[in-house]
Design an enzyme around this catalytic site. Structure first.
Site, PDB file in Angstrom:
ATOM      1  N   GLU A  16      67.899  39.108  64.786  1.00 19.90           N
ATOM      2  CA  GLU A  16      66.979  39.371  65.905  1.00 19.90           C
ATOM      3  C   GLU A  16      66.193  38.095  66.216  1.00 19.90           C
ATOM      4  O   GLU A  16      65.627  37.471  65.323  1.00 19.90           O
ATOM      5  CB  GLU A  16      66.023  40.516  65.539  1.00 19.90           C
ATOM      6  CG  GLU A  16      65.031  40.833  66.647  1.00 19.90           C
ATOM      7  CD  GLU A  16      64.224  42.095  66.352  1.00 19.90           C
ATOM      8  OE1 GLU A  16      64.728  43.009  65.656  1.00 19.90           O
ATOM      9  OE2 GLU A  16      63.072  42.152  66.820  1.00 19.90           O
ATOM     10  N   TYR A  48      61.701  42.648  72.577  1.00 21.04           N
ATOM     11  CA  TYR A  48      61.198  42.890  73.943  1.00 21.04           C
ATOM     12  C   TYR A  48      59.686  42.921  73.881  1.00 21.04           C
ATOM     13  O   TYR A  48      59.108  43.679  73.084  1.00 21.04           O
ATOM     14  CB  TYR A  48      61.734  44.252  74.399  1.00 21.04           C
ATOM     15  CG  TYR A  48      61.537  44.586  75.857  1.00 21.04           C
ATOM     16  CD1 TYR A  48      62.378  44.059  76.821  1.00 21.04           C
ATOM     17  CD2 TYR A  48      60.543  45.467  76.244  1.00 21.04           C
ATOM     18  CE1 TYR A  48      62.234  44.391  78.155  1.00 21.04           C
ATOM     19  CE2 TYR A  48      60.388  45.809  77.585  1.00 21.04           C
ATOM     20  CZ  TYR A  48      61.243  45.274  78.526  1.00 21.04           C
ATOM     21  OH  TYR A  48      61.094  45.617  79.852  1.00 21.04           O
TER      22      TYR A  48
HETATM   23  C1  LIG Z   1      63.848  47.540  64.232  1.00 17.45           C
HETATM   24  C2  LIG Z   1      62.585  47.396  65.052  1.00 17.45           C
HETATM   25  C3  LIG Z   1      62.624  46.721  66.257  1.00 17.45           C
HETATM   26  C4  LIG Z   1      61.466  46.571  67.024  1.00 17.45           C
HETATM   27  N1  LIG Z   1      61.544  45.897  68.223  1.00 17.45           N
HETATM   28  C5  LIG Z   1      60.441  45.771  68.989  1.00 17.45           C
HETATM   29  C6  LIG Z   1      60.497  45.118  70.260  1.00 17.45           C
HETATM   30  O1  LIG Z   1      61.544  44.631  70.673  1.00 17.45           O
HETATM   31  N2  LIG Z   1      59.356  45.027  70.979  1.00 17.45           N
HETATM   32  C7  LIG Z   1      58.168  45.552  70.531  1.00 17.45           C
HETATM   33  O2  LIG Z   1      57.166  45.452  71.243  1.00 17.45           O
HETATM   34  N3  LIG Z   1      58.080  46.209  69.357  1.00 17.45           N
HETATM   35  C8  LIG Z   1      59.189  46.326  68.569  1.00 17.45           C
HETATM   36  N4  LIG Z   1      59.106  46.996  67.368  1.00 17.45           N
HETATM   37  C9  LIG Z   1      57.801  47.541  66.931  1.00 17.45           C
HETATM   38  C10 LIG Z   1      57.570  48.959  67.491  1.00 17.45           C
HETATM   39  O3  LIG Z   1      57.521  48.930  68.898  1.00 17.45           O
HETATM   40  C11 LIG Z   1      56.254  49.479  66.906  1.00 17.45           C
HETATM   41  O4  LIG Z   1      56.417  49.719  65.546  1.00 17.45           O
HETATM   42  C12 LIG Z   1      55.657  50.702  67.613  1.00 17.45           C
HETATM   43  O5  LIG Z   1      54.340  50.921  67.085  1.00 17.45           O
HETATM   44  C13 LIG Z   1      56.419  52.015  67.405  1.00 17.45           C
HETATM   45  O6  LIG Z   1      57.617  51.997  68.038  1.00 17.45           O
HETATM   46  P1  LIG Z   1      58.649  53.221  67.762  1.00 17.45           P
HETATM   47  O7  LIG Z   1      59.807  52.980  68.624  1.00 17.45           O
HETATM   48  O8  LIG Z   1      58.888  53.392  66.316  1.00 17.45           O
HETATM   49  O9  LIG Z   1      57.774  54.428  68.325  1.00 17.45           O
HETATM   50  P2  LIG Z   1      57.826  55.981  68.061  1.00 17.45           P
HETATM   51  O10 LIG Z   1      59.119  56.382  67.472  1.00 17.45           O
HETATM   52  O11 LIG Z   1      57.392  56.615  69.329  1.00 17.45           O
HETATM   53  O12 LIG Z   1      56.743  56.197  66.912  1.00 17.45           O
HETATM   54  C14 LIG Z   1      55.354  55.875  67.084  1.00 17.45           C
HETATM   55  C15 LIG Z   1      54.512  56.887  66.294  1.00 17.45           C
HETATM   56  O13 LIG Z   1      54.632  58.181  66.868  1.00 17.45           O
HETATM   57  C16 LIG Z   1      55.248  59.110  65.985  1.00 17.45           C
HETATM   58  N5  LIG Z   1      56.240  59.849  66.795  1.00 17.45           N
HETATM   59  C17 LIG Z   1      57.510  59.506  67.077  1.00 17.45           C
HETATM   60  N6  LIG Z   1      58.063  60.402  67.910  1.00 17.45           N
HETATM   61  C18 LIG Z   1      57.112  61.325  68.183  1.00 17.45           C
HETATM   62  C19 LIG Z   1      57.079  62.481  68.992  1.00 17.45           C
HETATM   63  N7  LIG Z   1      58.144  62.872  69.702  1.00 17.45           N
HETATM   64  N8  LIG Z   1      55.918  63.188  69.049  1.00 17.45           N
HETATM   65  C20 LIG Z   1      54.833  62.810  68.349  1.00 17.45           C
HETATM   66  N9  LIG Z   1      54.814  61.715  67.536  1.00 17.45           N
HETATM   67  C21 LIG Z   1      55.939  60.975  67.465  1.00 17.45           C
HETATM   68  C22 LIG Z   1      55.890  58.271  64.883  1.00 17.45           C
HETATM   69  O14 LIG Z   1      55.924  58.944  63.645  1.00 17.45           O
HETATM   70  C23 LIG Z   1      54.955  57.064  64.838  1.00 17.45           C
HETATM   71  O15 LIG Z   1      53.804  57.324  64.086  1.00 17.45           O
HETATM   72  C24 LIG Z   1      60.242  47.133  66.568  1.00 17.45           C
HETATM   73  C25 LIG Z   1      60.208  47.810  65.331  1.00 17.45           C
HETATM   74  C26 LIG Z   1      61.346  47.939  64.578  1.00 17.45           C
HETATM   75  C27 LIG Z   1      61.286  48.654  63.266  1.00 17.45           C
END
Ligand SMILES: Cc1cc2nc3c(=O)[nH]c(=O)nc-3n(C[C@H](O)[C@H](O)[C@H](O)COP(=O)(O)OP(=O)(O)OC[C@H]3O[C@@H](n4cnc5c(N)ncnc54)[C@H](O)[C@@H]3O)c2cc1C
Length: 293
Positions: A16, A48
């Site tokens: 990445e 991103y």
């Molecule tokens: C492999 C990887 C790649 C990443 N790439 C980027 C990137 O390119 N750009 C960037 O800005 N950030 C990136 N991040 C960081 C990420 O955006 C942050 O960790 C962000 O805070 C959460 O993203 P998420 O997609 O896990 O969100 P979610 O899955 O939405 O989770 C966020 C929180 O909400 C909870 N949750 C999830 N789904 C629900 C639901 N349906 N209802 C209620 N609660 C829920 C989860 O338990 C968690 O506490 C990356 C992280 C990882 C591990």
């Protein structure tokens, strides 16, 4: 090619990269990616900028890598602080460019965001974005998961429950947040299996480059630094070269142990500094991912 298909045939190595802050940095990032091609990554991706400023550069680099190289490119896409229509528009452009894989993320609301509240027209969570992608596009889909739990999670159980929901809605594999004690990954693997997660969970590794930087990253994402490692980082806090060596040794040990324990792949957060990852991969000496040096 869909990454799911690669994962069903072999274990993967992926990289990445980070978008530049300015447009004139795009070519430099492409060069950095090209520099690691000799390790034959199974896929590459570019972070991103959920904050907004660098989104266009991420899209541009992702598309150029797709167009100009034979690398398998996975697009990162966050949905926070963007309307559903804007996010849909990005997905259309990615599909038109021939990108086949997307990691669907929520992202973190930018500190300077006009509103700290969820907008009416935003996807609230990565799960909503995954659902949208599954219904409107034909991408291979990945999601994020957290060995030490996400900072906002009510509990480790709810966190892994949402990872399961990502799978149920269409995520074909998950990539983890960085961690420095493999026990967290093995624990997540067990909890994920108990929660019915059957898709591959690829560990993400970030080789440490500097003491202040890794302290900032870990405090933002809720990962911990083991006490003995932290003591070493403190001791050499003013010597980035020494810290980079500590980081290489730590990441090489982690990668070796993970690989020996049957992980489906390893995703390296390169941060555009290829030296550490090159050393770690040479140490791992994996067939097909060895540059022969
Ligand atoms: C492999 C990887 C790649 C990443 N790439 C980027 C990137 O390119 N750009 C960037 O800005 N950030 C990136 N991040 C960081 C990420 O955006 C942050 O960790 C962000 O805070 C959460 O993203 P998420 O997609 O896990 O969100 P979610 O899955 O939405 O989770 C966020 C929180 O909400 C909870 N949750 C999830 N789904 C629900 C639901 N349906 N209802 C209620 N609660 C829920 C989860 O338990 C968690 O506490 C990356 C992280 C990882 C591990």
């Amino acid at each position: 090619m869909k990454i799911k298909e690669i994962l069903s045939a072999q274990r993967t190595i992926s990289f990445e990269f980070f978008p530049p802050r300015e447009a004139d940095g795009v070519a430099g990032v492409i060069d950095v990616v090209q520099g690691l091609r000799r390790f034959n990554p199974d896929f590459v991706s570019v972070t991103y900028g959920a904050g907004g400023g660098t989104r266009a550069f991420t899209e541009e680099i992702t598309m150029r890598l797709q167009r100009e190289t034979d690398l398998n490119v996975m697009a990162h896409l966050t949905c926070v602080a963007q309307s559903r229509g804007e996010v849909h528009g990005v997905l259309e452009r990615l599909a038109d460019a021939g990108i086949e894989n997307v990691i669907a993320l929520r992202g973190d609301r930018p500190q300077n965001s006009a509103s700290l509240e969820l907008g009416d027209d935003e996807f609230p969570h990565a799960t909503d974005l995954i659902d949208h992608i599954r219904h409107h596009f034909d991408f291979g889909i990945a999601g994020a998961c957290y060995p030490e739990g996400h900072t906002e999670s009510a509990s480790m159980d709810s966190d892994v429950g949402y990872a399961r929901l990502k799978q149920d809605l269409g995520a074909e594999f998950l990539i983890t947040q960085l961690f420095y004690d493999n026990a967290f990954y093995y624990d997540l693997r067990e909890r994920a299996a108990a929660a019915g997660i059957t898709v591959p969970v690829i560990p993400g590794i970030l080789p440490i480059l500097s003491t202040p930087q890794i302290r900032r990253f870990t405090s933002l994402c809720g990962a911990t630094i083991p006490a003995d490692l932290d003591a070493q980082l403190e001791r050499f806090a003013d010597d980035n070269r020494a810290v980079r060596e500590i980081g290489i040794e730590q990441a090489a040990r982690q990668a070796e142990d993970l690989w020996a324990n049957g992980v489906p792949g390893i995703h390296f957060y390169v941060l555009n500094r290829t030296y550490s990852v090159s050393r770690i991969l040479r140490n791992l000496n994996l067939p097909g991912h060895n540059d022969g040096a």
